[in-house]
Design a protein around this motif. Structure first.
Motif, short mmCIF file in Angstrom:
data_model
loop_
_atom_site.label_atom_id
_atom_site.label_comp_id
_atom_site.label_asym_id
_atom_site.label_seq_id
_atom_site.Cartn_x
_atom_site.Cartn_y
_atom_site.Cartn_z
N GLU A 136 0.84 -1.19 0.00
CA GLU A 136 0.00 0.00 0.00
C GLU A 136 0.88 1.24 0.00
O GLU A 136 1.84 1.32 0.77
CB GLU A 136 -0.91 0.03 1.24
N SER A 137 0.56 2.20 -0.82
CA SER A 137 1.17 3.53 -0.82
C SER A 137 2.69 3.52 -0.99
O SER A 137 3.34 4.51 -0.65
CB SER A 137 0.80 4.29 0.46
N GLY A 138 3.26 2.44 -1.41
CA GLY A 138 4.68 2.38 -1.66
C GLY A 138 5.56 2.28 -0.43
O GLY A 138 6.77 2.12 -0.55
N THR A 139 4.97 2.39 0.76
CA THR A 139 5.77 2.32 1.99
C THR A 139 5.21 1.34 3.01
O THR A 139 5.82 1.13 4.05
CB THR A 139 5.90 3.70 2.67
N SER A 140 4.05 0.78 2.75
CA SER A 140 3.42 -0.16 3.69
C SER A 140 3.29 -1.53 3.08
O SER A 140 2.94 -1.67 1.91
CB SER A 140 2.02 0.33 4.08
N GLU A 152 2.01 -4.81 9.82
CA GLU A 152 2.37 -3.85 8.79
C GLU A 152 3.82 -3.46 9.00
O GLU A 152 4.20 -3.06 10.11
CB GLU A 152 1.49 -2.61 8.86
N LEU A 154 6.25 -0.65 7.88
CA LEU A 154 6.08 0.70 7.36
C LEU A 154 7.45 1.33 7.18
O LEU A 154 8.23 1.41 8.13
CB LEU A 154 5.23 1.49 8.36
N ASP A 156 8.04 4.39 6.60
CA ASP A 156 8.04 5.78 7.05
C ASP A 156 8.74 5.87 8.40
O ASP A 156 8.70 4.92 9.19
CB ASP A 156 6.61 6.30 7.21
N TYR A 162 2.75 8.32 5.66
CA TYR A 162 2.39 8.77 4.31
C TYR A 162 2.65 10.26 4.11
O TYR A 162 1.85 10.98 3.51
CB TYR A 162 0.94 8.44 4.00
N GLY A 163 3.76 10.75 4.67
CA GLY A 163 4.16 12.13 4.50
C GLY A 163 3.57 13.11 5.51
O GLY A 163 3.86 14.30 5.47
N SER A 164 2.73 12.62 6.41
CA SER A 164 2.15 13.48 7.45
C SER A 164 2.78 13.18 8.79
O SER A 164 3.04 12.03 9.12
CB SER A 164 0.63 13.26 7.57
#
Length: 167
Positions: A136-140, A152, A154, A156, A162-164
């Motif tokens: 998912e989303s390229g990082t999960s 998961e 992650l 990040d 997701y950038g937040s």
């Protein structure tokens, strides 16, 4: 069976209300009273299989194993998931705990932050072990452990998603 009707506008308005009422900026909110997550405990149906999965496939070293103080013959064992945090397990020999199930009020998933480099290595080890996963989303990367708990990985940093900034 029909899908339930969900009022997305009402849900978004309620989310905004809760955010406005309770979320404070880092400079405005008080520090947490917690020092961190000491450990989170799950149930294992097979200690050695769990050790092989978490240590060999995911790369989380086993740090200790001893008898569970609350159930004679049961093991309580721990894996280092970084930053001073531990993921723990119990087994319950002779007790039929049944299969893993996601239920209201129960565990949905455990998200563990790893570097992008380690994320790629973990993905390769999951492939090698034949563990199916969902990206998912390229990082999960979501997958299940041998007893069905959803995990998961992650890529990040801690405190971001997701950038937040979430922490």
């Amino acid at each position: 069976m029909t899908d339930p009707v969900v009022d997305l506008q009402r849900i978004e308005a309620e989310r905004d209300r809760i955010r406005t009422t309770y979320v404070k900026s880092k400079g405005e909110r008080p520090p947490s009273t917690a020092r961190g997550l000491h450990h989170m405990a799950l149930v294992s149906s097979d200690v050695e299989r769990t050790v092989r999965f978490y240590q060999d496939v995911l790369g989380f070293p086993l740090t200790e194993i001893f008898e569970n103080r609350d159930y004679k013959g049961s093991n309580h064992f721990f894996f280092d998931i970084g930053n001073g945090n531990l993921l723990a397990f119990f087994d319950f020999p002779g007790l039929d705990v049944g299969p893993y199930a996601e239920v209201l009020g129960g565990l949905h998933h455990i998200a563990i932050s790893i570097t992008p480099e380690e994320w790629e290595k973990a993905r390769a080890r999951l492939d090698q072990a034949g563990v199916p996963y969902q990206l998912e989303s390229g990082t999960s990367m979501y997958f299940r452990d041998p007893d069905g708990a959803r995990l998961e990985l992650l890529a990040d940093p801690l405190g971001e998603m997701y950038g937040s900034v979430v922490g």
